[in-house]
Design a protein around this motif. Structure first.
Motif, mmCIF file in Angstrom:
data_model
loop_
_atom_site.group_PDB
_atom_site.id
_atom_site.type_symbol
_atom_site.label_atom_id
_atom_site.label_comp_id
_atom_site.label_asym_id
_atom_site.label_seq_id
_atom_site.Cartn_x
_atom_site.Cartn_y
_atom_site.Cartn_z
ATOM 1 N N UNK A 99 0.823 -1.210 0.000
ATOM 2 C CA UNK A 99 0.000 0.000 0.000
ATOM 3 C C UNK A 99 0.854 1.255 0.000
ATOM 4 N N UNK A 100 1.969 1.234 0.723
ATOM 5 C CA UNK A 100 2.879 2.381 0.689
ATOM 6 C C UNK A 100 3.494 2.539 -0.694
ATOM 7 N N UNK A 101 3.828 1.427 -1.349
ATOM 8 C CA UNK A 101 4.327 1.489 -2.725
ATOM 9 C C UNK A 101 3.313 2.140 -3.650
ATOM 10 N N UNK A 102 2.053 1.743 -3.515
ATOM 11 C CA UNK A 102 1.000 2.299 -4.371
ATOM 12 C C UNK A 102 0.787 3.783 -4.116
ATOM 13 N N UNK A 103 0.831 4.173 -2.862
ATOM 14 C CA UNK A 103 0.587 5.574 -2.503
ATOM 15 C C UNK A 103 1.785 6.461 -2.818
ATOM 16 N N UNK A 104 2.989 5.957 -2.556
ATOM 17 C CA UNK A 104 4.161 6.821 -2.621
ATOM 18 C C UNK A 104 5.129 6.534 -3.736
ATOM 19 N N UNK A 105 4.822 5.529 -4.587
ATOM 20 C CA UNK A 105 5.746 5.204 -5.670
ATOM 21 C C UNK A 105 7.118 4.807 -5.169
ATOM 22 N N UNK A 106 7.169 4.041 -4.071
ATOM 23 C CA UNK A 106 8.436 3.747 -3.409
ATOM 24 C C UNK A 106 9.257 2.688 -4.131
ATOM 25 N N UNK A 107 8.605 1.753 -4.793
ATOM 26 C CA UNK A 107 9.336 0.731 -5.523
ATOM 27 C C UNK A 107 10.095 -0.241 -4.643
ATOM 28 N N UNK A 108 9.603 -0.488 -3.424
ATOM 29 C CA UNK A 108 10.250 -1.431 -2.517
ATOM 30 C C UNK A 108 9.903 -2.854 -2.947
ATOM 31 N N UNK A 109 10.909 -3.690 -3.124
ATOM 32 C CA UNK A 109 10.672 -5.098 -3.440
ATOM 33 C C UNK A 109 10.636 -5.902 -2.150
ATOM 34 N N UNK A 110 9.892 -7.027 -2.173
ATOM 35 C CA UNK A 110 9.739 -7.828 -0.972
ATOM 36 C C UNK A 110 9.276 -9.227 -1.345
ATOM 37 N N UNK A 111 9.173 -10.081 -0.321
ATOM 38 C CA UNK A 111 8.612 -11.411 -0.535
ATOM 39 C C UNK A 111 7.177 -11.307 -1.042
ATOM 40 N N UNK A 112 6.767 -12.269 -1.826
ATOM 41 C CA UNK A 112 5.378 -12.290 -2.322
ATOM 42 C C UNK A 112 4.530 -13.182 -1.427
ATOM 43 N N UNK A 140 16.069 5.233 -6.780
ATOM 44 C CA UNK A 140 16.144 3.815 -6.458
ATOM 45 C C UNK A 140 15.827 3.638 -4.989
ATOM 46 N N UNK A 141 14.965 2.665 -4.686
ATOM 47 C CA UNK A 141 14.610 2.411 -3.296
ATOM 48 C C UNK A 141 15.788 1.880 -2.497
ATOM 49 N N UNK A 142 16.807 1.365 -3.194
ATOM 50 C CA UNK A 142 17.947 0.758 -2.524
ATOM 51 C C UNK A 142 19.175 1.681 -2.487
ATOM 52 N N UNK A 143 18.988 2.940 -2.827
ATOM 53 C CA UNK A 143 20.118 3.882 -2.788
ATOM 54 C C UNK A 143 20.569 4.109 -1.345
ATOM 55 N N UNK A 144 21.840 4.468 -1.200
ATOM 56 C CA UNK A 144 22.413 4.725 0.115
ATOM 57 C C UNK A 144 21.905 6.064 0.665
#
Length: 377
Positions: free
Chosen positions: A79-92, A136-140
């Motif tokens: 839901x945060x990805x959908x709202x904020x365009x975060x692009x966080x990857x995770x387990x399905x 990138x969601x994984x940037x430092x």
């Protein structure tokens, strides 16, 4: 005439004791993407540190804060990805399973969105924000500097103006192992010095979701609300289910952004050592692992300040808890400033709240008056 409300006030002032910390939910997102994160209040500021765990010393926190009752779930990230365009990857996994395969930096992106979406300051400093070129969601992250509002020289990772953040080493440790009633630390985050009973899921006291055999199913982990018994403060799953990120560098300094962070708490397939207060592991903040997730911490709500028995009201009963626990003069000032909710008199009561001795003497005198009237009647 002595009213029933005044009688209740007197009785509360003399006889009320502290109640268990209650979970309070904060709401995020909108529409179909709305979700809540429940928090429990971690009080007892200035508690003594533990010298038997890791790090050593550990767990002394000089302020009140809140800890997420549960780990962050798959659906919260979605839901945060959908709202904020975060692009966080995770387990399905299924929606209520703990989010895994989340790097430290992705967890920090999620926390930042919790802040910015509710009008607060980001906790962590990223050069490029969601929606900008090169994101990138994984940037430092970067370190906060003295020219930044909210700069804290004691913690260059976290902005002091942020409402939500990843728990530090000491915040995490205290919420997991400290017992606010006895003032002692336990070895395991279920309020015991012996390992909890291993279960695949459930909520029974003294249990944790660990010690299981991986079957290959993506849904082996327990739902975040079925991850075992509670800690003394009321958090669930700080032992077992998934390891959790600390905000803190493994060396405790928070001065080099790419250095290893700590993870702790054990996982669904680990043995009891992972849950032990001595178990703190270093982990590359860029790595995503299916057994590593996180929970969120927060500053307390303003109305919570002075509510020492955690019944969502600042009243005479809180004074009794404060006095019983030998509270500080600063805490008394906080209670006095917020006193009056029960009587409904607002700030007028706050300015005339009695000093400690006056309050107790007045209460005792009031009860004496009631006793005389009853005998006379």
């Amino acid at each position: 005439m002595v009213t029933n409300r005044w009688i209740a006030y007197l009785l509360a002032a003399l006889f009320c004791t502290a109640s268990a910390d209650r979970a309070v939910g904060d709401t995020f997102g909108s529409g179909a993407n709305t979700f809540d994160i429940e928090f429990v209040r971690i009080g007892n500021p200035g508690n003594a540190a533990d010298t038997t765990g890791a790090p050593n010393p550990a767990g002394s926190v000089p302020y009140t804060y809140r800890m997420g009752k549960f780990e962050i779930s798959v659906q919260m990230i979605e839901k945060a990805n959908s709202e904020g365009g975060l692009g966080i990857t995770q387990n399905t996994h299924s929606p209520d399973k703990p989010a895994g395969l989340v790097s430290w930096f992705e967890a920090a992106r999620f926390v930042n969105w919790l802040n910015t979406s509710t009008g607060s300051t980001p906790a962590y400093k990223f050069a490029i924000q969601p929606g900008e070129v090169g994101y990138s969601a994984r940037a430092n992250i970067q370190l906060w500097t003295i020219s930044d509002a909210g700069y804290n020289p004691a913690n260059l990772f976290r902005n002091s103006l942020a409402k939500y953040f990843l728990p530090s080493a000491h915040e995490w440790y205290k919420a997991a192992y400290y017992d606010p009633t006895s003032g002692v630390y336990f070895d395991y985050p279920t309020g015991s010095d012996t390992a909890p009973t291993a279960v695949p899921s459930g909520t029974a006291a003294g249990t944790a979701a660990y010690g299981q055999v991986f079957t290959g199913s993506i849904d082996d982990f327990a739902d975040i609300t079925l991850a075992g018994g509670l800690s003394p403060y009321g958090t669930m799953g700080q032992g077992g289910n998934v390891f959790e990120w600390e905000e803190t560098e493994f060396d405790l300094v928070n001065d080099i952004t790419f250095r290893a962070r700590a993870i702790r708490g054990g996982g669904w397939t680990t043995d009891s050592f992972g849950l032990w207060s001595l178990s703190r592991l270093d982990f590359d903040p860029f790595i995503e692992h299916s057994s590593v997730g996180f929970r969120v911490a927060s500053i307390p709500e303003p109305d919570d300040l002075g509510d020492y028995n955690h019944d969502d009201s600042v009243d005479a009963a809180d004074y009794v808890v404060w006095r019983k626990n030998s509270g500080t003069s600063e805490e008394y000032t906080i209670w006095r400033a917020n006193f009056g909710n029960m009587l409904g008199s607002g700030s007028a009561i706050a300015t005339s709240a009695p000093e400690p001795s006056t309050l107790l003497l007045g209460a005792m005198a009031g009860l004496g008056l009631l006793w005389r009237r009853r005998r006379a009647g």
